[in-house]
Enzyme design. Sequence first.
Site, PDB file in Angstrom:
ATOM      1  N   CYS A   2     -14.412  47.874 -49.909  1.00  0.00           N
ATOM      2  CA  CYS A   2     -13.797  47.180 -51.017  1.00  0.00           C
ATOM      3  C   CYS A   2     -13.160  46.120 -50.629  1.00  0.00           C
ATOM      4  O   CYS A   2     -12.992  45.898 -49.553  1.00  0.00           O
ATOM      5  CB  CYS A   2     -13.279  47.999 -52.199  1.00  0.00           C
ATOM      6  SG  CYS A   2     -13.974  49.438 -52.569  1.00  0.00           S
ATOM      7  N   ARG A  28     -18.015  42.671 -49.523  1.00  0.00           N
ATOM      8  CA  ARG A  28     -17.573  43.638 -49.272  1.00  0.00           C
ATOM      9  C   ARG A  28     -17.705  44.891 -50.165  1.00  0.00           C
ATOM     10  O   ARG A  28     -17.556  45.990 -50.072  1.00  0.00           O
ATOM     11  CB  ARG A  28     -15.964  43.924 -49.128  1.00  0.00           C
ATOM     12  CG  ARG A  28     -15.401  42.741 -48.015  1.00  0.00           C
ATOM     13  CD  ARG A  28     -13.894  42.849 -48.088  1.00  0.00           C
ATOM     14  NE  ARG A  28     -13.417  44.058 -47.568  1.00  0.00           N
ATOM     15  CZ  ARG A  28     -13.232  44.181 -46.063  1.00  0.00           C
ATOM     16  NH1 ARG A  28     -13.547  43.411 -45.313  1.00  0.00           N
ATOM     17  NH2 ARG A  28     -12.923  45.342 -45.762  1.00  0.00           N
ATOM     18  N   TRP A  73     -16.773  48.761 -53.987  1.00  0.00           N
ATOM     19  CA  TRP A  73     -18.265  49.577 -53.524  1.00  0.00           C
ATOM     20  C   TRP A  73     -17.788  50.953 -53.648  1.00  0.00           C
ATOM     21  O   TRP A  73     -17.066  51.502 -52.902  1.00  0.00           O
ATOM     22  CB  TRP A  73     -18.469  49.135 -51.975  1.00  0.00           C
ATOM     23  CG  TRP A  73     -19.772  49.623 -51.411  1.00  0.00           C
ATOM     24  CD1 TRP A  73     -20.645  49.290 -51.533  1.00  0.00           C
ATOM     25  CD2 TRP A  73     -19.775  50.925 -50.842  1.00  0.00           C
ATOM     26  NE1 TRP A  73     -21.762  50.050 -50.898  1.00  0.00           N
ATOM     27  CE2 TRP A  73     -21.056  51.057 -50.409  1.00  0.00           C
ATOM     28  CE3 TRP A  73     -18.969  51.962 -50.263  1.00  0.00           C
ATOM     29  CZ2 TRP A  73     -21.657  51.968 -49.841  1.00  0.00           C
ATOM     30  CZ3 TRP A  73     -19.465  53.223 -49.693  1.00  0.00           C
ATOM     31  CH2 TRP A  73     -20.921  53.078 -49.203  1.00  0.00           C
ATOM     32  N   ASN A  99      -8.659  50.111 -50.892  1.00  0.00           N
ATOM     33  CA  ASN A  99      -9.935  50.115 -50.058  1.00  0.00           C
ATOM     34  C   ASN A  99      -9.569  51.336 -49.054  1.00  0.00           C
ATOM     35  O   ASN A  99      -8.849  51.389 -48.333  1.00  0.00           O
ATOM     36  CB  ASN A  99      -9.996  48.908 -49.347  1.00  0.00           C
ATOM     37  CG  ASN A  99     -10.916  48.743 -48.459  1.00  0.00           C
ATOM     38  OD1 ASN A  99     -12.139  49.591 -48.597  1.00  0.00           O
ATOM     39  ND2 ASN A  99     -10.923  48.162 -47.060  1.00  0.00           N
ATOM     40  N   GLY A 100     -10.821  52.255 -49.136  1.00  0.00           N
ATOM     41  CA  GLY A 100     -10.541  53.499 -48.071  1.00  0.00           C
ATOM     42  C   GLY A 100     -11.132  54.658 -49.137  1.00  0.00           C
ATOM     43  O   GLY A 100     -11.560  54.543 -50.108  1.00  0.00           O
ATOM     44  N   GLU A 469     -34.713  46.187 -35.646  1.00  0.00           N
ATOM     45  CA  GLU A 469     -33.883  45.015 -36.304  1.00  0.00           C
ATOM     46  C   GLU A 469     -34.592  44.279 -37.461  1.00  0.00           C
ATOM     47  O   GLU A 469     -34.385  44.222 -38.384  1.00  0.00           O
ATOM     48  CB  GLU A 469     -33.263  44.038 -35.368  1.00  0.00           C
ATOM     49  CG  GLU A 469     -32.529  42.887 -35.971  1.00  0.00           C
ATOM     50  CD  GLU A 469     -31.539  43.300 -37.012  1.00  0.00           C
ATOM     51  OE1 GLU A 469     -31.015  44.440 -36.867  1.00  0.00           O
ATOM     52  OE2 GLU A 469     -30.939  42.534 -37.688  1.00  0.00           O
ATOM     53  N   LYS A 473     -33.995  44.600 -41.462  1.00  0.00           N
ATOM     54  CA  LYS A 473     -33.652  43.420 -42.394  1.00  0.00           C
ATOM     55  C   LYS A 473     -34.701  43.436 -43.674  1.00  0.00           C
ATOM     56  O   LYS A 473     -34.310  43.244 -44.699  1.00  0.00           O
ATOM     57  CB  LYS A 473     -34.051  42.207 -41.525  1.00  0.00           C
ATOM     58  CG  LYS A 473     -33.017  41.095 -41.714  1.00  0.00           C
ATOM     59  CD  LYS A 473     -31.890  41.143 -40.710  1.00  0.00           C
ATOM     60  CE  LYS A 473     -31.103  42.316 -41.151  1.00  0.00           C
ATOM     61  NZ  LYS A 473     -29.854  42.259 -40.237  1.00  0.00           N
ATOM     62  N   GLU A 476     -33.740  46.176 -45.950  1.00  0.00           N
ATOM     63  CA  GLU A 476     -32.314  45.877 -46.670  1.00  0.00           C
ATOM     64  C   GLU A 476     -32.295  44.859 -47.697  1.00  0.00           C
ATOM     65  O   GLU A 476     -31.586  45.084 -48.698  1.00  0.00           O
ATOM     66  CB  GLU A 476     -31.355  45.485 -45.415  1.00  0.00           C
ATOM     67  CG  GLU A 476     -30.057  45.284 -45.784  1.00  0.00           C
ATOM     68  CD  GLU A 476     -29.233  44.815 -44.571  1.00  0.00           C
ATOM     69  OE1 GLU A 476     -29.874  44.101 -43.670  1.00  0.00           O
ATOM     70  OE2 GLU A 476     -27.961  44.712 -44.385  1.00  0.00           O
ATOM     71  N   HIS A 492     -48.027  58.605 -31.632  1.00  0.00           N
ATOM     72  CA  HIS A 492     -47.656  59.975 -31.698  1.00  0.00           C
ATOM     73  C   HIS A 492     -47.129  60.607 -33.255  1.00  0.00           C
ATOM     74  O   HIS A 492     -46.353  61.227 -33.240  1.00  0.00           O
ATOM     75  CB  HIS A 492     -46.315  60.004 -31.161  1.00  0.00           C
ATOM     76  CG  HIS A 492     -46.855  59.843 -29.481  1.00  0.00           C
ATOM     77  ND1 HIS A 492     -47.444  60.815 -28.760  1.00  0.00           N
ATOM     78  CD2 HIS A 492     -46.354  58.864 -28.619  1.00  0.00           C
ATOM     79  CE1 HIS A 492     -47.851  60.335 -27.096  1.00  0.00           C
ATOM     80  NE2 HIS A 492     -47.182  59.141 -27.319  1.00  0.00           N
ATOM     81  N   LYS A 591     -20.871  44.736 -46.784  1.00  0.00           N
ATOM     82  CA  LYS A 591     -21.058  43.855 -45.564  1.00  0.00           C
ATOM     83  C   LYS A 591     -20.249  44.802 -44.574  1.00  0.00           C
ATOM     84  O   LYS A 591     -20.793  44.808 -43.399  1.00  0.00           O
ATOM     85  CB  LYS A 591     -20.322  42.632 -45.630  1.00  0.00           C
ATOM     86  CG  LYS A 591     -20.357  41.639 -44.388  1.00  0.00           C
ATOM     87  CD  LYS A 591     -21.558  40.927 -44.083  1.00  0.00           C
ATOM     88  CE  LYS A 591     -21.616  40.199 -42.785  1.00  0.00           C
ATOM     89  NZ  LYS A 591     -22.971  40.278 -42.265  1.00  0.00           N
TER      90      LYS A 591
HETATM   91  C1  AGP Z   1     -27.173  44.581 -41.254  1.00  0.00           C
HETATM   92  O1  AGP Z   1     -27.707  43.621 -41.756  1.00  0.00           O
HETATM   93  C2  AGP Z   1     -26.118  45.369 -41.747  1.00  0.00           C
HETATM   94  N1  AGP Z   1     -25.185  44.318 -42.329  1.00  0.00           N
HETATM   95  C3  AGP Z   1     -25.481  46.383 -41.043  1.00  0.00           C
HETATM   96  O2  AGP Z   1     -26.272  47.275 -40.549  1.00  0.00           O
HETATM   97  C4  AGP Z   1     -24.277  46.222 -40.108  1.00  0.00           C
HETATM   98  O3  AGP Z   1     -24.803  45.514 -38.995  1.00  0.00           O
HETATM   99  C5  AGP Z   1     -23.434  47.404 -39.865  1.00  0.00           C
HETATM  100  O4  AGP Z   1     -22.798  47.944 -40.974  1.00  0.00           O
HETATM  101  C6  AGP Z   1     -22.339  47.277 -38.645  1.00  0.00           C
HETATM  102  O5  AGP Z   1     -21.650  46.190 -39.297  1.00  0.00           O
HETATM  103  P1  AGP Z   1     -20.522  45.541 -37.936  1.00  0.00           P
HETATM  104  O6  AGP Z   1     -21.173  44.798 -37.045  1.00  0.00           O
HETATM  105  O7  AGP Z   1     -19.583  44.803 -38.783  1.00  0.00           O
HETATM  106  O8  AGP Z   1     -19.946  46.818 -37.200  1.00  0.00           O
END
Ligand code: AGP
Length: 596
Positions: A2, A28, A73, A99-100, A469, A473, A476, A492, A591
Amino acid sequence: MCGIIGYAGQSGDTLDVLLGGLEGLEYRGYDSAGVALSNGDLSVCKREGELYHLQEAVDGGLDGPVGIGHTRWSTHGPPSNQNAHPHTDCSDDVAVVHNGIIENYDDLKDDLADRGHEFDSDTDTEVVPHLIEERLAEGATFEEAFRSAVARLEGSYALAAVSEDSEAILATRRDSPLVVGVGEDAAYLASDVPAFLDYTDRVVYLDDGEFARLESGSWTVSDAEGKLLEKSVSRVEWDAEETAKSGYDHYMLKEIHEQPRALRKCLRGRVDELTGSVEVDALEGLNPESVQFVACGTSYHAALFGAQALREAGVPAQAFLASEYAVAPPPIPDDALVVGITQSGETADTLSALREAQRRDARTLAMTNVVGSTAARECDGALFIRAGPEIGVAATKTFSSQVVACNLLAAALGDRGDAREVVEALRDLPGQVQELLDSSRAEQVAERFLDAKGYFFVGRDYNHPVSLEAALKMKEITYKHAEGFAAGELKHGPLALVTGKTPVFAVVTGDDETATKTVGNVKEVEARDAPVVAVTDGASEVERYADAVLEIPETHPRVAPVLANVQLQLVAYHTANKLGRSIDKPRNLAKSVTVE
Ligand code: AGP
């Protein structure tokens, strides 16, 4: 995960600062938001949904010299007006944002309920204002009551509280970030610096267990016993312009286009083009014999690349998912270095893995984008990737910078004298990325396969992390099914999913045996009628079997993945854009993931 904002300054400014700050923190979490302002009376407004719902609801109507705000969040309870923060006590005199995760909230809530407290929400946070309320009723000051409530909490938290009887914001942290902003006649508080960067670039990073008190134009930090601490004020290098969209429709697109600059910054002062030597200050005094990477999500894909680059350079290296490493760590050799790759430096899983490594006396290095982040401060060294602020939830430029930083690590720690070729390729990389951004046909490819049922990405060796990756993307931000595979693994099992409606993106660079084998795998999918998109430098034969081609320039095999990945970032972006998705704030995500 958050976002928290706080402001102690002048009446009239508070609401603007809070709402502006929440905009900067929406990455966040964005399922609900709220504010509480105090001017001798406490006013609270909170709304389910994105920030504009709150902005419409308050409509300039709240005022006071101090206030706190929150963008959520969800962890405990679904998004709703009730579960949005701030949370208040029974008499609405005290408001708290958090937050937490408070792990013992169930017990605390039962005790409080037995003593007559009533709760409005499903959240863990709501116990905190009620604990404060109890101590206030016994005659404690606001600060005494806040400290006493915090002393009863187990778990992780960044907390901020205001009360109608005080002109102070009280705050504290444990395992969740919190930073104080130092203004001329105002003090700020936030989960992350961009929230108040419009007003000040002078910051004080709080450490675990510290308490901050913010009043109009003044701030103090003290320890758990109340002893005042001398904290240094740092200046952050990012400016507000860097955190704005600058004419782009989305932060993600802006950040994709910022890659040439980010990569130049990552390389600056670290490579000697004449000698091909690489200097990584962060490694000073560490001299590891082997490396274990820990990371999550996109950063984990960079870690997979990094481990392969180090192994090829002669240094034993492995990449681990941080969330697994934290609970089931491998043996750590005596001279190993554990490197946490984390853009934010605040990812709970990665911090937990790094702490586990420290508990076992391993030396640690944070590879991060955020100076002053928890990872940077807790590790023995910090290698900053210098990508600049990344606001879009989907990591883009930071992945490229992480791959470059991994190349620097490999060259600095091993490389048996062949770093020169990598360095030359790295020098050309920012310009090549720029050319690719200017000429990419990714948008046409996205359009052509917009109706696909799902997307597959395949590659071998250094292109395997790229395929993972690219799939991350795609899923996501488009919400469509996408998977990445080592090309050799298709046969496989996953090949059973391949049909005429599932385009396969094949990343094939160079013309060595690896490329030839990957072309063989491409033929296998082509034989099952799957459309093939080749992401290639043209060196192999893959184009012969492709329905569409995304070109990249020829370069060193350890640098090509960055270029291939930029093409695939653009495919994901344009697909999501054409589907009308919420690109910068995809559903269910945040994020910075500060819970395990
Ligand atoms: C990827 O697009 C995401 N935002 C997510 O996988 C991110 O890379 C992951 O949460 C790790 O975050 P960080 O690099 O801030 O540790």
